[in-house]
Write a protein that holds these residues in place. Sequence first.
Motif, PDB file in Angstrom:
ATOM      1  N   ARG B   3       0.828  -1.200   0.000  1.00 50.77           N
ATOM      2  CA  ARG B   3       0.000   0.000   0.000  1.00 50.77           C
ATOM      3  C   ARG B   3       0.872   1.264   0.000  1.00 50.77           C
ATOM      4  N   SER B   4       1.972   1.210   0.744  1.00 51.87           N
ATOM      5  CA  SER B   4       2.834   2.399   0.831  1.00 51.87           C
ATOM      6  C   SER B   4       3.429   2.752  -0.533  1.00 51.87           C
ATOM      7  N   GLU B   5       3.727   1.746  -1.359  1.00 53.18           N
ATOM      8  CA  GLU B   5       4.232   2.027  -2.717  1.00 53.18           C
ATOM      9  C   GLU B   5       3.164   2.758  -3.529  1.00 53.18           C
ATOM     10  N   CYS B   6       1.938   2.319  -3.376  1.00 51.03           N
ATOM     11  CA  CYS B   6       0.820   2.944  -4.100  1.00 51.03           C
ATOM     12  C   CYS B   6       0.670   4.392  -3.641  1.00 51.03           C
ATOM     13  N   PHE B   7       0.732   4.605  -2.328  1.00 49.10           N
ATOM     14  CA  PHE B   7       0.583   5.966  -1.789  1.00 49.10           C
ATOM     15  C   PHE B   7       1.741   6.858  -2.241  1.00 49.10           C
ATOM     16  N   LEU B  10       0.793   7.984  -5.570  1.00 49.19           N
ATOM     17  CA  LEU B  10      -0.386   8.874  -5.612  1.00 49.19           C
ATOM     18  C   LEU B  10      -0.095  10.264  -5.017  1.00 49.19           C
ATOM     19  N   ALA B  11       0.668  10.303  -3.917  1.00 42.31           N
ATOM     20  CA  ALA B  11       0.816  11.555  -3.156  1.00 42.31           C
ATOM     21  C   ALA B  11       1.277  12.741  -4.006  1.00 42.31           C
ATOM     22  N   PRO B  12       2.303  12.586  -4.869  1.00 44.41           N
ATOM     23  CA  PRO B  12       2.733  13.755  -5.661  1.00 44.41           C
ATOM     24  C   PRO B  12       1.700  14.197  -6.705  1.00 44.41           C
ATOM     25  N   LEU B  13       0.705  13.360  -6.971  1.00 47.16           N
ATOM     26  CA  LEU B  13      -0.313  13.705  -7.979  1.00 47.16           C
ATOM     27  C   LEU B  13      -1.451  14.538  -7.378  1.00 47.16           C
ATOM     28  N   ILE B  14      -1.420  14.705  -6.050  1.00 48.67           N
ATOM     29  CA  ILE B  14      -2.506  15.430  -5.389  1.00 48.67           C
ATOM     30  C   ILE B  14      -2.248  16.937  -5.471  1.00 48.67           C
ATOM     31  N   THR B  15      -3.205  17.643  -6.062  1.00 49.73           N
ATOM     32  CA  THR B  15      -3.124  19.111  -6.134  1.00 49.73           C
ATOM     33  C   THR B  15      -4.331  19.701  -5.398  1.00 49.73           C
ATOM     34  N   ASP B  16      -5.462  19.801  -6.102  1.00 48.53           N
ATOM     35  CA  ASP B  16      -6.651  20.355  -5.447  1.00 48.53           C
ATOM     36  C   ASP B  16      -7.756  19.308  -5.264  1.00 48.53           C
ATOM     37  N   GLN B  17      -7.411  18.043  -5.423  1.00 48.62           N
ATOM     38  CA  GLN B  17      -8.421  16.996  -5.212  1.00 48.62           C
ATOM     39  C   GLN B  17      -8.750  16.880  -3.711  1.00 48.62           C
ATOM     40  N   LEU B  18      -9.932  16.360  -3.432  1.00 45.95           N
ATOM     41  CA  LEU B  18     -10.315  16.087  -2.043  1.00 45.95           C
ATOM     42  C   LEU B  18     -10.099  14.593  -1.802  1.00 45.95           C
ATOM     43  N   VAL B  19      -9.454  14.260  -0.701  1.00 42.62           N
ATOM     44  CA  VAL B  19      -9.128  12.851  -0.430  1.00 42.62           C
ATOM     45  C   VAL B  19      -9.805  12.423   0.871  1.00 42.62           C
ATOM     46  N   ILE B  20     -10.706  11.467   0.752  1.00 41.18           N
ATOM     47  CA  ILE B  20     -11.455  10.996   1.918  1.00 41.18           C
ATOM     48  C   ILE B  20     -10.946   9.607   2.278  1.00 41.18           C
ATOM     49  N   GLY B  21     -10.535   9.433   3.537  1.00 43.47           N
ATOM     50  CA  GLY B  21      -9.974   8.150   3.944  1.00 43.47           C
ATOM     51  C   GLY B  21     -10.743   7.536   5.098  1.00 43.47           C
ATOM     52  N   SER B  22     -10.578   6.242   5.261  1.00 41.71           N
ATOM     53  CA  SER B  22     -11.310   5.560   6.342  1.00 41.71           C
ATOM     54  C   SER B  22     -10.377   5.326   7.529  1.00 41.71           C
ATOM     55  N   SER B  24      -7.864   2.285   9.754  1.00 42.26           N
ATOM     56  CA  SER B  24      -6.755   1.340   9.536  1.00 42.26           C
ATOM     57  C   SER B  24      -5.440   2.074   9.330  1.00 42.26           C
ATOM     58  N   GLY B  25      -4.411   1.298   9.061  1.00 46.43           N
ATOM     59  CA  GLY B  25      -3.076   1.853   8.873  1.00 46.43           C
ATOM     60  C   GLY B  25      -3.011   2.849   7.745  1.00 46.43           C
ATOM     61  N   GLN B  26      -3.958   2.750   6.816  1.00 49.89           N
ATOM     62  CA  GLN B  26      -3.889   3.658   5.662  1.00 49.89           C
ATOM     63  C   GLN B  26      -4.087   5.113   6.070  1.00 49.89           C
ATOM     64  N   ARG B  27      -4.855   5.368   7.129  1.00 52.51           N
ATOM     65  CA  ARG B  27      -5.068   6.743   7.602  1.00 52.51           C
ATOM     66  C   ARG B  27      -3.725   7.351   8.045  1.00 52.51           C
ATOM     67  N   VAL B  66     -11.554   8.594  -2.913  1.00 55.75           N
ATOM     68  CA  VAL B  66     -11.866   7.881  -1.675  1.00 55.75           C
ATOM     69  C   VAL B  66     -10.857   6.744  -1.500  1.00 55.75           C
ATOM     70  N   LEU B  67     -10.254   6.703  -0.313  1.00 52.54           N
ATOM     71  CA  LEU B  67      -9.332   5.607   0.023  1.00 52.54           C
ATOM     72  C   LEU B  67     -10.055   4.682   1.000  1.00 52.54           C
ATOM     73  N   GLU B  68     -10.413   3.514   0.524  1.00 55.34           N
ATOM     74  CA  GLU B  68     -11.132   2.552   1.367  1.00 55.34           C
ATOM     75  C   GLU B  68     -10.248   1.326   1.624  1.00 55.34           C
ATOM     76  N   SER B  69     -10.713   0.486   2.520  1.00 55.75           N
ATOM     77  CA  SER B  69     -10.033  -0.794   2.764  1.00 55.75           C
ATOM     78  C   SER B  69     -11.064  -1.904   2.592  1.00 55.75           C
ATOM     79  N   ASP B  70     -10.601  -3.135   2.521  1.00 58.43           N
ATOM     80  CA  ASP B  70     -11.549  -4.250   2.345  1.00 58.43           C
ATOM     81  C   ASP B  70     -12.506  -4.333   3.531  1.00 58.43           C
ATOM     82  N   GLY B  71     -11.982  -4.219   4.757  1.00 58.87           N
ATOM     83  CA  GLY B  71     -12.850  -4.333   5.940  1.00 58.87           C
ATOM     84  C   GLY B  71     -13.879  -3.227   5.984  1.00 58.87           C
TER      85      GLY B  71
END
Lengths: 168, 199
Positions: B3-7, B10-22, B24-27, B66-71
């Motif tokens: 997941r950290s590789e994916c983030f 993604l992180a440098p691609l964020i400019t004015d988007q809104l990112v909603i997270g749930s 777990s460790g992803q937060r 939206v960043l979700e997890s399986d659970g």
Amino acid sequence: MELELAEKIVGALKEAGISFVAYLPETRLSQITPILREDGSFMVVPVANESEGVSIAAGASLGGRPAAVYMEGSGVYVSSYNLLVLGKRLGTPMLLIVAYYGSVLDKRNSFLYALPGIHLIPILQSLDIQYEVLDKADGLEDKIKGAVKMMHAIKQPVALLFTGEFTA
Amino acid sequence: MKRSECFEFLAPLITDQLVIGSLSGQRVEWGHLCPHEGNLLVASMGAALGIGVGLALVLPHRKVIVLESDGSLLLSLYNLPTLGNLSLSNLAVFVFDNEVYSGTRISEPSATAGKTDLAGVARSCGIEQATTVREIDSFKREAEKALEENVLRFLVCKVAATTGHRQIERPNEDLWEHKYRFVRYLERTEGKKIFLGRG
């Protein structure tokens, strides 16, 4: 519910500034849904579950549209976790338009509704959600306006429980 | 794929988007890699997708991620029929599926470790652009499309069950402060008042 009462509720919501309604229809107040849909000032979103209604309304509210969730009393039970974590812990203003089935003044009360009706207010109290019971049309506009003002003031959900005349 | 590789992609691609997270460790991981004012990391299972839908509806000109997890998604599958019917073109949903409830510390398997295919569930709910990726190169390709294109995308990212987030210092910003930061950012960038109470 008489059409005139439904129109009065929708008119008062509009006057109070509500412009987004997520809903799961039920038996007591369902006449408001076609009126909401026909009125261009509301964004109206049908949902599959009241918990979903609360989370979608939270997003709409934080995005700048004063939001309401219309649900049956049972929906408060179903959505209580999201009411707690999004409504209270995150602090999101939203109006809960709740058909208070199973209350003493519910004109369609029966063994099916009475038990969940009896426990509805204790559930709201345990969540520390402010609520007001409405059983007649008198003062409806003021109560809706006051509830919306309250939800903005405390940035939390406020519930209006409709019974009596609204359940005929 | 981690997941950290994916983030990190993604992180440098964020400019004015809104990112909603749930939850777990992803937060913790996302907040650390991308401390963006447009983050709303709600720290609750089963709520991020609904909030993202609400935001995407009322701000149709903003991209909502939206960043979700399986659970978390399994807890709120009722969102998928609504999402399929609304088909919000400004919404991109990433489900980081590690097939376990990692917070349990014993990595209890989730339903996706068995027969449940979340992209298949999404497609059957009418979300046409729902797909599963397992390799970082596929993730990068699909993620770029999800961010650039004006179409609802639902990307299930199969990731390893990692514990790197436990080494990251947790923020002391509480959820009200986090929400205010997000809302003030929106008020500034949208040029409108959101909180209407007055003193």
